[in-house]
Motif scaffolding. Structure first.
Motif, PDB file in Angstrom:
ATOM      1  N   SER A  19      22.320 -15.815 -96.665  1.00 45.61           N
ATOM      2  CA  SER A  19      23.554 -15.936 -95.882  1.00 45.61           C
ATOM      3  C   SER A  19      23.824 -17.369 -95.434  1.00 45.61           C
ATOM      4  N   ASP A  20      22.751 -18.196 -95.302  1.00 42.86           N
ATOM      5  CA  ASP A  20      22.945 -19.595 -94.915  1.00 42.86           C
ATOM      6  C   ASP A  20      22.883 -20.543 -96.105  1.00 42.86           C
ATOM      7  N   GLY A  21      22.638 -19.996 -97.313  1.00 46.07           N
ATOM      8  CA  GLY A  21      22.612 -20.815 -98.517  1.00 46.07           C
ATOM      9  C   GLY A  21      21.327 -21.577 -98.730  1.00 46.07           C
ATOM     10  N   ALA A  22      20.255 -21.232 -98.026  1.00 45.57           N
ATOM     11  CA  ALA A  22      19.016 -22.006 -98.091  1.00 45.57           C
ATOM     12  C   ALA A  22      18.418 -22.040 -99.494  1.00 45.57           C
ATOM     13  N   ASP A  23      18.573 -20.948-100.259  1.00 47.32           N
ATOM     14  CA  ASP A  23      17.941 -20.850-101.578  1.00 47.32           C
ATOM     15  C   ASP A  23      18.925 -21.150-102.712  1.00 47.32           C
TER      16      ASP A  23
END
Length: 384
Positions: free
Chosen positions: A224-228
């Motif tokens: 959801s936060d785009g970390a991956d």
């Protein structure tokens, strides 16, 4: 696919009902209720995750989220010839959320708790729930009902069978009564709701995780936060639509492409752009470029959800990227139902030109959110 959405008593959404299609664009002026509509969808998803009570508590509790105006407006109030004032209530105070499609529908009624000495006395209580077949709840098509602590499920013979008599007021029948033997439809609906995907906080700041190498594993669903990000993009390249990935990046940044590298299990991504002698790492690209790449990874997911909701995806994007973004969203709408909340006129108009697009224009009147020129579908709430 969800074809009807209903919300009652949540912030400025006194009583709102929407008809939805495969690609839905929710727009309106600042303060018109777009964020409230988005949050109400998140609350519905939280029911399936078993955390709707906690989510309401994080918003300040039920009292803070309830519609603050009168139960109904008289004609004189609407015309401005009479002062807006409270009226004698005909229905219990509560927050109601519901949706329906061609196959199943679901609704929940959350109310105020009874006075007590408990330290949890501010927690809202689930007063009623219902799951039914088809778009409109009726006496004959409900197959699971909850009133207070009692839950009953309709058997194949059509007879009702009580399955629980003491369900806690903070527990939903969606999480505690879904059973593959006695309530298979309830289980299937819960799992479908758990797969709804929301993107409203894709980080692009200097310290955003997507700007740094991350341990890489197969990632069919972007966090959801785009970390991956790097792992999600590489997953698309290997088991997803690699050609579509290349096309959408070239559509937004002509002549550009991305590559993912791995070092000791850590994935990193670089972007090659026309005219540059070396690729740019994610730590170097602009906020807008990174956000667009994040949206690409989210929308081209090799595991598309039944429903995806984007909240103001245009944030930090240059206006030139909004039309390519509209094309990207339309591509995703072929595999997932899309709800896009936006106040960017260029994106809204570009999405309106896409086949099957439905526009939902929200306005405020007497502090109440209303749908401008929209169809108001029929809807029945479960009784307490």
């Amino acid at each position: 696919m969800i074809t009807r959405l209903a919300v009652s008593g949540y912030r400025s959404l006194r009583d709102i009902r929407l008809v939805l299609g495969s690609l839905n664009v929710v727009t309106g002026a600042n303060g018109s209720g777009k964020s409230s509509l988005y949050r109400s969808l998140r609350l519905l998803a939280d029911v399936a995750q078993g955390r709707v009570i906690q989510s309401l508590a994080a918003e300040g509790g039920l009292q803070s989220t309830l519609w603050a105006g009168p139960e109904n407006f008289s004609r004189k109030m609407k015309a401005g010839t009479e002062t807006v004032q409270g009226t004698v209530r005909s229905k219990p105070t509560g927050l109601k959320l519901g949706f329906a499609g061609d196959d199943y529908g679901y609704a929940i009624d959350l109310g105020l708790p009874q006075p007590s000495s408990s330290l949890f006395s501010l927690d809202p209580q689930i007063k009623a729930e219902s799951v039914w077949t088809g778009e409109l709840l009726g006496r004959a098509n409900a197959f699971a009902e909850r009133r207070g602590p009692h839950v009953r499920v309709r058997a194949e013979t059509g007879a009702w069978r009580e399955t629980l008599q003491n369900l806690a007021s903070f527990d939903s029948m969606m999480t505690h009564c879904a059973d593959p033997r006695d309530a298979l439809e309830l289980l299937l609906l819960r799992e479908r709701m758990k797969e709804w995907r929301f993107y409203d906080h894709l980080r692009t700041d200097r310290d955003a995780p997507a700007r740094r190498p991350q341990i890489g594993t197969y990632t069919p669903v972007l966090a959801s936060d785009g970390a991956d990000l790097a792992a999600a993009v590489r997953t698309i390249m290997e088991i997803g639509d690699a050609a579509g990935l290349a096309e959408t990046i070239d559509d937004a940044f002509p002549g550009a492409h991305v590559e993912v590298t791995a070092t000791d299990g850590y994935f990193d991504m670089a972007m090659y752009q026309h005219g540059l002698l070396r690729p740019l790492k994610m730590s170097e690209v602009s906020d807008g470029t990174l956000r667009y790449l994040l949206l690409v990874a989210a929308l081209l997911s090799p595991r598309p959800p039944a429903l995806m909701i984007l909240n103001e995806p245009e944030t930090s994007l240059h206006p030139d990227l909004l039309v390519p973004l509209a094309r990207l969203i339309a591509r995703a709408a072929k595999d997932s139902q899309m709800i896009v909340v936006s106040h960017a006129p260029k994106l809204v108009s570009a999405l309106a030109e896409e086949e099957g697009s439905m526009s939902v224009l929200l306005e405020k009147h007497l502090s109440e959110t209303i749908v401008s020129d929209g169809e108001t579908p029929s809807w029945n709430w479960p009784s307490r």
